[in-house]
Design a protein around this motif. Sequence first.
Motif, PDB file in Angstrom:
ATOM      1  N   MET A  56       0.842  -1.193   0.000  1.00 30.82           N
ATOM      2  CA  MET A  56       0.000   0.000   0.000  1.00 30.82           C
ATOM      3  C   MET A  56       0.875   1.240   0.000  1.00 30.82           C
ATOM      4  O   MET A  56       1.949   1.252   0.603  1.00 30.82           O
ATOM      5  CB  MET A  56      -0.904   0.000   1.246  1.00 30.82           C
ATOM      6  N   GLY A  57       0.413   2.289  -0.697  1.00 30.59           N
ATOM      7  CA  GLY A  57       1.137   3.551  -0.679  1.00 30.59           C
ATOM      8  C   GLY A  57       0.338   4.642  -1.360  1.00 30.59           C
ATOM      9  O   GLY A  57      -0.659   4.382  -2.031  1.00 30.59           O
ATOM     10  N   ASP A  58       0.798   5.892  -1.174  1.00 27.13           N
ATOM     11  CA  ASP A  58       0.172   7.024  -1.858  1.00 27.13           C
ATOM     12  C   ASP A  58       1.191   7.685  -2.771  1.00 27.13           C
ATOM     13  O   ASP A  58       2.385   7.701  -2.485  1.00 27.13           O
ATOM     14  CB  ASP A  58      -0.385   8.047  -0.847  1.00 27.13           C
ATOM     15  N   GLY A  91       4.649   6.373  -3.421  1.00 25.88           N
ATOM     16  CA  GLY A  91       4.586   5.147  -2.626  1.00 25.88           C
ATOM     17  C   GLY A  91       3.649   4.128  -3.242  1.00 25.88           C
ATOM     18  O   GLY A  91       3.872   2.913  -3.165  1.00 25.88           O
ATOM     19  N   ALA A  92       2.585   4.614  -3.892  1.00 23.11           N
ATOM     20  CA  ALA A  92       1.681   3.719  -4.606  1.00 23.11           C
ATOM     21  C   ALA A  92       2.351   3.180  -5.866  1.00 23.11           C
ATOM     22  O   ALA A  92       2.194   2.013  -6.228  1.00 23.11           O
ATOM     23  CB  ALA A  92       0.397   4.453  -4.973  1.00 23.11           C
ATOM     24  N   SER A  93       3.107   4.039  -6.523  1.00 19.81           N
ATOM     25  CA  SER A  93       3.806   3.641  -7.748  1.00 19.81           C
ATOM     26  C   SER A  93       4.786   2.502  -7.480  1.00 19.81           C
ATOM     27  O   SER A  93       4.795   1.495  -8.197  1.00 19.81           O
ATOM     28  CB  SER A  93       4.548   4.854  -8.321  1.00 19.81           C
ATOM     29  N   VAL A  94       5.604   2.634  -6.438  1.00 23.97           N
ATOM     30  CA  VAL A  94       6.587   1.586  -6.150  1.00 23.97           C
ATOM     31  C   VAL A  94       5.901   0.329  -5.620  1.00 23.97           C
ATOM     32  O   VAL A  94       6.374  -0.789  -5.858  1.00 23.97           O
ATOM     33  CB  VAL A  94       7.676   2.105  -5.185  1.00 23.97           C
ATOM     34  N   SER A  95       4.766   0.484  -4.947  1.00 21.40           N
ATOM     35  CA  SER A  95       4.009  -0.681  -4.485  1.00 21.40           C
ATOM     36  C   SER A  95       3.505  -1.493  -5.673  1.00 21.40           C
ATOM     37  O   SER A  95       3.630  -2.728  -5.711  1.00 21.40           O
ATOM     38  CB  SER A  95       2.828  -0.248  -3.613  1.00 21.40           C
ATOM     39  N   LEU A  96       2.925  -0.807  -6.658  1.00 25.13           N
ATOM     40  CA  LEU A  96       2.428  -1.507  -7.841  1.00 25.13           C
ATOM     41  C   LEU A  96       3.575  -2.146  -8.610  1.00 25.13           C
ATOM     42  O   LEU A  96       3.471  -3.292  -9.074  1.00 25.13           O
ATOM     43  CB  LEU A  96       1.659  -0.532  -8.737  1.00 25.13           C
ATOM     44  N   VAL A 137      -2.752  -1.651  -2.982  1.00 23.80           N
ATOM     45  CA  VAL A 137      -3.671  -0.554  -2.657  1.00 23.80           C
ATOM     46  C   VAL A 137      -2.992   0.740  -3.106  1.00 23.80           C
ATOM     47  O   VAL A 137      -1.937   1.103  -2.590  1.00 23.80           O
ATOM     48  CB  VAL A 137      -3.994  -0.510  -1.155  1.00 23.80           C
ATOM     49  N   LEU A 138      -3.614   1.434  -4.064  1.00 22.48           N
ATOM     50  CA  LEU A 138      -2.992   2.568  -4.734  1.00 22.48           C
ATOM     51  C   LEU A 138      -3.793   3.837  -4.504  1.00 22.48           C
ATOM     52  O   LEU A 138      -4.892   3.996  -5.027  1.00 22.48           O
ATOM     53  CB  LEU A 138      -2.899   2.292  -6.243  1.00 22.48           C
ATOM     54  N   TYR A 195      -8.310  13.803   1.234  1.00 20.87           N
ATOM     55  CA  TYR A 195      -9.155  13.022   0.325  1.00 20.87           C
ATOM     56  C   TYR A 195      -8.828  11.529   0.361  1.00 20.87           C
ATOM     57  O   TYR A 195      -9.704  10.703   0.102  1.00 20.87           O
ATOM     58  CB  TYR A 195      -9.017  13.568  -1.098  1.00 20.87           C
ATOM     59  N   TRP A 196      -7.571  11.185   0.663  1.00 20.16           N
ATOM     60  CA  TRP A 196      -7.188   9.768   0.701  1.00 20.16           C
ATOM     61  C   TRP A 196      -7.717   9.059   1.949  1.00 20.16           C
ATOM     62  O   TRP A 196      -8.137   7.913   1.891  1.00 20.16           O
ATOM     63  CB  TRP A 196      -5.666   9.631   0.652  1.00 20.16           C
TER      64      TRP A 196
END
Length: 249
Positions: free
Chosen positions: A124-126, A129-134, A148-149, A224-225
């Motif tokens: 999971m990341g935002d 952090g979401a990019s490297v998680s994916l 979780v992106l 918003y997240w």
Amino acid sequence: MAEGKMLEEKLFSKHLNEEMEVIIYLPKQYSPLYKYPLFIIQDGKDYIRFGKLPKLVDELTDSSQIQKSVFAFLPYKTVEDRRRKYHPDGEQNEAYVRFLAHELVPFLESLIPSFQMAGSRFLMGDSLGASVSLKACLKYPYTFGNAVLHSPFVNDDLMELVKQANPGMLKIFHIIGDQETEVETTNHTIDNFLAPNEALHNLIQEKGFESEFHLFEGGHRWTYWQPFLKPSLKYMLPARTFDLESMES
């Protein structure tokens, strides 16, 4: 205050050639006699401070809305350090992805009884952090099976990895804001996050990944997240997804 237990651990990464901090959150009534799913969170302290994730996990676990799980929060050291590790073009990005798969997972699973399969591991990341998680999920599909992106940074390289992926091996929760057309980045550029995320969503649908997507009203902010943390956890890990099998059996 959250009611579970926080453990502060450190491990030395050979891939990164530096010591890494990990904050492990054990749920209430955690027992080493049972196996648990494992969430690994980039931007770790942000998810604790702004996302209030441990308290939310307690609430959802107590009401039997999600499976009891262990969460590992990975803090970044500085904004520059975050970019080096999380950005697809960062000089430590590839090494960081290898660290997640080859060093962090074995380290965590040496401490915590787990199911030791991709479907029970979540990243999971935002933003970056979401990019490297994916990316880690796509590069190591036999290690990580869930992403979780929250408003990920999406570039052509990431899209190409999605195109090549087996959609049966990854479950995705993905959100982006309708006002994320001019996002000021840590590199002091103004980027359109919305259009690439819409393209990513379309590709995820075309490929047939198991996924949930939300286009929310708002921008690139925790304001918003945060409201989407609860639905992301409920979607990813509803109660009784896994049997909490005993280590004694």
